[in-house]
Scaffold this motif. Structure first.
Motif, PDB file in Angstrom:
ATOM      1  N   SER A  18      37.076  21.313  37.331  1.00 22.22           N
ATOM      2  CA  SER A  18      38.368  20.691  37.046  1.00 22.22           C
ATOM      3  C   SER A  18      39.339  21.613  36.323  1.00 22.22           C
ATOM      4  N   GLY A  19      38.874  22.765  35.925  1.00 25.65           N
ATOM      5  CA  GLY A  19      39.757  23.684  35.208  1.00 25.65           C
ATOM      6  C   GLY A  19      40.806  24.300  36.108  1.00 25.65           C
ATOM      7  N   HIS A  20      42.017  24.472  35.566  1.00 26.08           N
ATOM      8  CA  HIS A  20      43.118  25.034  36.353  1.00 26.08           C
ATOM      9  C   HIS A  20      43.190  26.553  36.254  1.00 26.08           C
ATOM     10  N   ASN A  21      42.593  27.139  35.243  1.00 28.78           N
ATOM     11  CA  ASN A  21      42.607  28.587  35.082  1.00 28.78           C
ATOM     12  C   ASN A  21      41.343  29.008  34.337  1.00 28.78           C
ATOM     13  N   ASP A  22      41.143  30.299  34.208  1.00 27.48           N
ATOM     14  CA  ASP A  22      39.919  30.813  33.588  1.00 27.48           C
ATOM     15  C   ASP A  22      39.760  30.323  32.153  1.00 27.48           C
ATOM     16  N   ASP A  23      40.820  30.380  31.358  1.00 21.55           N
ATOM     17  CA  ASP A  23      40.713  29.955  29.958  1.00 21.55           C
ATOM     18  C   ASP A  23      40.260  28.500  29.860  1.00 21.55           C
ATOM     19  N   GLU A  24      40.858  27.649  30.702  1.00 19.60           N
ATOM     20  CA  GLU A  24      40.509  26.229  30.670  1.00 19.60           C
ATOM     21  C   GLU A  24      39.073  26.009  31.134  1.00 19.60           C
ATOM     22  N   VAL A 161      31.943  33.474  39.557  1.00 18.03           N
ATOM     23  CA  VAL A 161      33.015  32.872  40.360  1.00 18.03           C
ATOM     24  C   VAL A 161      34.375  33.162  39.742  1.00 18.03           C
ATOM     25  N   ALA A 162      34.457  33.000  38.429  1.00 22.82           N
ATOM     26  CA  ALA A 162      35.738  33.226  37.752  1.00 22.82           C
ATOM     27  C   ALA A 162      36.199  34.665  37.906  1.00 22.82           C
ATOM     28  N   LEU A 163      35.269  35.608  37.732  1.00 21.72           N
ATOM     29  CA  LEU A 163      35.632  37.021  37.867  1.00 21.72           C
ATOM     30  C   LEU A 163      36.056  37.346  39.298  1.00 21.72           C
ATOM     31  N   THR A 164      35.345  36.759  40.269  1.00 27.98           N
ATOM     32  CA  THR A 164      35.701  37.000  41.670  1.00 27.98           C
ATOM     33  C   THR A 164      37.069  36.434  41.994  1.00 27.98           C
ATOM     34  N   VAL A 165      37.315  35.195  41.557  1.00 24.42           N
ATOM     35  CA  VAL A 165      38.617  34.564  41.804  1.00 24.42           C
ATOM     36  C   VAL A 165      39.730  35.363  41.132  1.00 24.42           C
ATOM     37  N   GLN A 167      39.751  38.509  40.435  1.00 22.48           N
ATOM     38  CA  GLN A 167      39.940  39.755  41.170  1.00 22.48           C
ATOM     39  C   GLN A 167      40.756  39.526  42.441  1.00 22.48           C
ATOM     40  N   LEU A 168      40.417  38.439  43.152  1.00 19.68           N
ATOM     41  CA  LEU A 168      41.156  38.122  44.377  1.00 19.68           C
ATOM     42  C   LEU A 168      42.609  37.777  44.063  1.00 19.68           C
ATOM     43  N   GLU A 169      42.810  37.032  42.983  1.00 18.82           N
ATOM     44  CA  GLU A 169      44.183  36.688  42.592  1.00 18.82           C
ATOM     45  C   GLU A 169      44.973  37.934  42.230  1.00 18.82           C
ATOM     46  N   ALA A 172      45.763  39.723  45.449  1.00 14.62           N
ATOM     47  CA  ALA A 172      46.832  39.025  46.163  1.00 14.62           C
ATOM     48  C   ALA A 172      48.176  39.252  45.475  1.00 14.62           C
ATOM     49  N   LYS A 173      48.154  39.208  44.144  1.00 16.63           N
ATOM     50  CA  LYS A 173      49.388  39.443  43.396  1.00 16.63           C
ATOM     51  C   LYS A 173      49.889  40.866  43.611  1.00 16.63           C
ATOM     52  N   HIS A 174      48.937  41.803  43.627  1.00 18.97           N
ATOM     53  CA  HIS A 174      49.309  43.206  43.841  1.00 18.97           C
ATOM     54  C   HIS A 174      49.916  43.394  45.229  1.00 18.97           C
ATOM     55  N   VAL A 175      49.270  42.766  46.231  1.00 17.19           N
ATOM     56  CA  VAL A 175      49.790  42.877  47.605  1.00 17.19           C
ATOM     57  C   VAL A 175      51.181  42.257  47.691  1.00 17.19           C
ATOM     58  N   GLN A 176      51.347  41.078  47.060  1.00 15.76           N
ATOM     59  CA  GLN A 176      52.642  40.414  47.081  1.00 15.76           C
ATOM     60  C   GLN A 176      53.712  41.271  46.398  1.00 15.76           C
TER      61      GLN A 176
END
Length: 541
Positions: A18-24, A161-165, A167-169, A172-176
């Motif tokens: 249910s968390g929206h981000n890593d910190d949560e 999972v958090a580290l993988t997500v 990294q992907l984010e 994606a941000k870098h590509v964008q």
């Protein structure tokens, strides 16, 4: 101390989802653990090189979250990292606790009396550690090792999972960001400004401003060389999609048997030679704009599939059963009269109406009164930079020559003429001398001055040249009452080719350049029109 219940483990898993981000997510994990295990502080740390970096902490001062712990400097952390199972430290352990004196709401050097560490291992690789500390001695001793193993496994999976997500984010941000930077570089390098202040260009700019912010499909019409691609790029820049890709497709350059694959993509093994899957132009332009240049050259078979993509915003790669939803704005361009193409059965009427939601007509250069000096100055500055010239200008007589030519090749022809003239002028100039384009530098062979009063006078000029230099017998009747449109078109093409061949001394290559055609295409067209060249030009009616 009670065992860690199944409901506690479920709470941990639900909290993570249910968390929206890593910190949560990380703090929900710590909350769930503290409900099952009483402790005064708890910390989740990630391994990075030889350092442990806090991801989430509870029960310690806020500044602790900003600390980086070098493993070799903290014996307890070192022991946890080297262990394969959860590790409980004795209350009298001589190893210093990294969190001594850092407890929240406690002042002074208050030592911990119970400490436990869980190595977070995923696929035999240490990702980080989870530590729990308490002021109550031996509080962790009664927790079954099996429960601690389950807790460590869930925490390790969460961290992975958090580290993988993340990294992907980041990727994606870098590509964008890179895409946005590239788009900005393109706009800066190849200015999207449309040069011209004539009434015709003011109308064009008004149309672009009206339609650019919408998602309407646009059909850009205009002669070859008027700048249709520039109009498409400006519409993309002024649209909400400007930070997304603008994908260019030249429909005339795609082999007919590859059109569907080029536009919609294909999967591996879809046809002979498809050794790997490939995204089509629609998929590449998802979220952005797809510019279909020379849309009138698209084969009828591909037109029906393009229509489906426009209507439903769905595509189906070749060889794939599944339909993909896309979000693409299509801007098409053509130098053909698509209404005529529809009437002749070469273009689908339903596709034509779908494309022409908001048609935009780009004026020919001969219709842009007063714009030639502005465009000449723009191309002169480009030529100056490309050729490394300090300063370049154009003589008034040369500018008048440009202003009185009818420009059948439009803006593109003007650019080429300026570049050739700049090269000639530079070759005659001394180093470090200001370069001036003179009348003699302009291609006078291909640029016989023609009144700028309209295209009809250019046609009359060619017809007069034809009559004066050739002995062709009776001229064809161009009256529309006596000829079909096809016959009138053939007669006009025949006259233009014959006149150009005459002024070019029957040099096919020179004639082709003047007519903006490939030499082989010109020869084939002349053959179809019954033109042959021997010692003189003849036609067979």
């Amino acid at each position: 101390m009670q065992d860690i219940s199944i409901s506690t483990l479920l709470d941990m898993t639900i909290g993570l989802a249910s968390g929206h981000n890593d910190d949560e997510r990380f703090n929900k994990l710590l909350d769930a653990i503290r409900k099952a295990i009483q402790c005064d502080c708890i910390a989740l740390l990630r391994l990075q090189g030889d350092t442990l970096i806090p991801l989430a902490m509870q029960g310690v001062t806020r500044d602790t979250l900003g600390r980086h712990f070098v493993i070799s400097e903290h014996p307890r952390f070192q022991a946890i990292c080297h262990s394969k199972t959860p590790l409980r430290f004795d209350a009298n352990s001589p190893l210093p606790d990294p969190f001594d004196g850092l407890l929240l709401d406690y002042d002074g050097e208050l030592p911990m009396h119970a400490c436990m560490g869980l190595p977070l291992i995923y696929a035999n690789k240490l990702l980080g550690i989870l530590t729990l500390d308490s002021l109550t001695p031996n509080i962790f001793d009664s927790i079954p090792l099996r429960s601690l193993d389950a807790l460590a496994a869930i925490a390790a999976s969460t961290l992975k999972v958090a580290l993988t997500v993340s990294q992907l984010e980041q990727q994606a941000k870098h590509v964008q960001q890179r895409l946005e930077e590239l788009n900005e570089e393109v706009w800066e390098r190849d200015s999207s400004d449309i040069i011209g202040t004539s009434i015709a260009m003011q109308r064009l700019n008004d149309d672009i401003s009206v339609v650019a912010p919408s998602n309407f499909t646009i059909l850009i019409q205009g002669e070859t060389g008027v700048g249709k691609e520039l109009v498409a790029r400006k519409m993309h820049l002024l649209s909400p999609r400007r930070k997304q890709p603008l994908v260019y497709v030249n429909c005339a350059a795609i082999p007919e048997n590859l059109v569907e694959s080029e536009l919609f993509g294909h999967i591996r093994g879809a046809f002979t030679g498809a050794d790997k899957s490939r995204l089509g132009k629609f998929a590449l332009a998802d979220g952005g704009t797809l510019f279909l240049d020379e849309i009138g050259e698209l084969p009828l078979a591909a037109q029906s599939k393009l229509l489906r993509a426009l209507q439903s915003q769905e595509i189906q790669p070749v060889g794939q059963d599944k339909v993909q939803t896309i979000d693409v704005r299509v801007v098409a361009a053509t130098n053909r009269d698509l209404k005529l193409e529809v009437n002749e059965g070469r273009f689908r009427s339903d596709l034509f109406h779908r494309l022409s939601v908001y048609p935009i007509s780009v004026p020919a250069l001969r219709e842009r009164d007063g714009d030639i000096p502005l465009l000449a100055g723009y191309f002169l500055e480009q030529a100056r930079r490309k050729l490394g010239i300090g300063q370049i200008k154009i003589a008034q007589q040369a500018l008048e020559q440009l202003s009185h030519y009818n420009w059948p090749g439009n803006v593109r022809e003007l650019e080429h003429v300026i570049n050739r003239a700049a090269l000639k002028a530079r070759a005659k100039s001394h180093p470090n001398e200001r370069v001036t384009l003179l009348l003699e530098d302009i291609d006078t062979i291909d640029m016989n001055p023609i009144s700028d009063t309209g295209y009809s006078q250019m046609t009359a000029h060619k017809q007069n040249t034809h009559q004066q230099n050739l002995n062709l017998g009776t001229e064809p009747d161009l009256e529309p009452d006596n000829l079909s449109l096809k016959e009138a078109t053939d007669n006009f093409q025949r006259q233009a080719i014959v006149a150009t061949l005459s002024t070019s001394n029957n040099n096919w290559a020179q004639a082709a350049r003047h007519l903006q055609l490939d030499r082989a295409n010109l020869v084939r067209l002349a053959k179809r029109l019954g033109i042959e060249v021997t010692k003189q030009v003849k036609t067979h009616q």
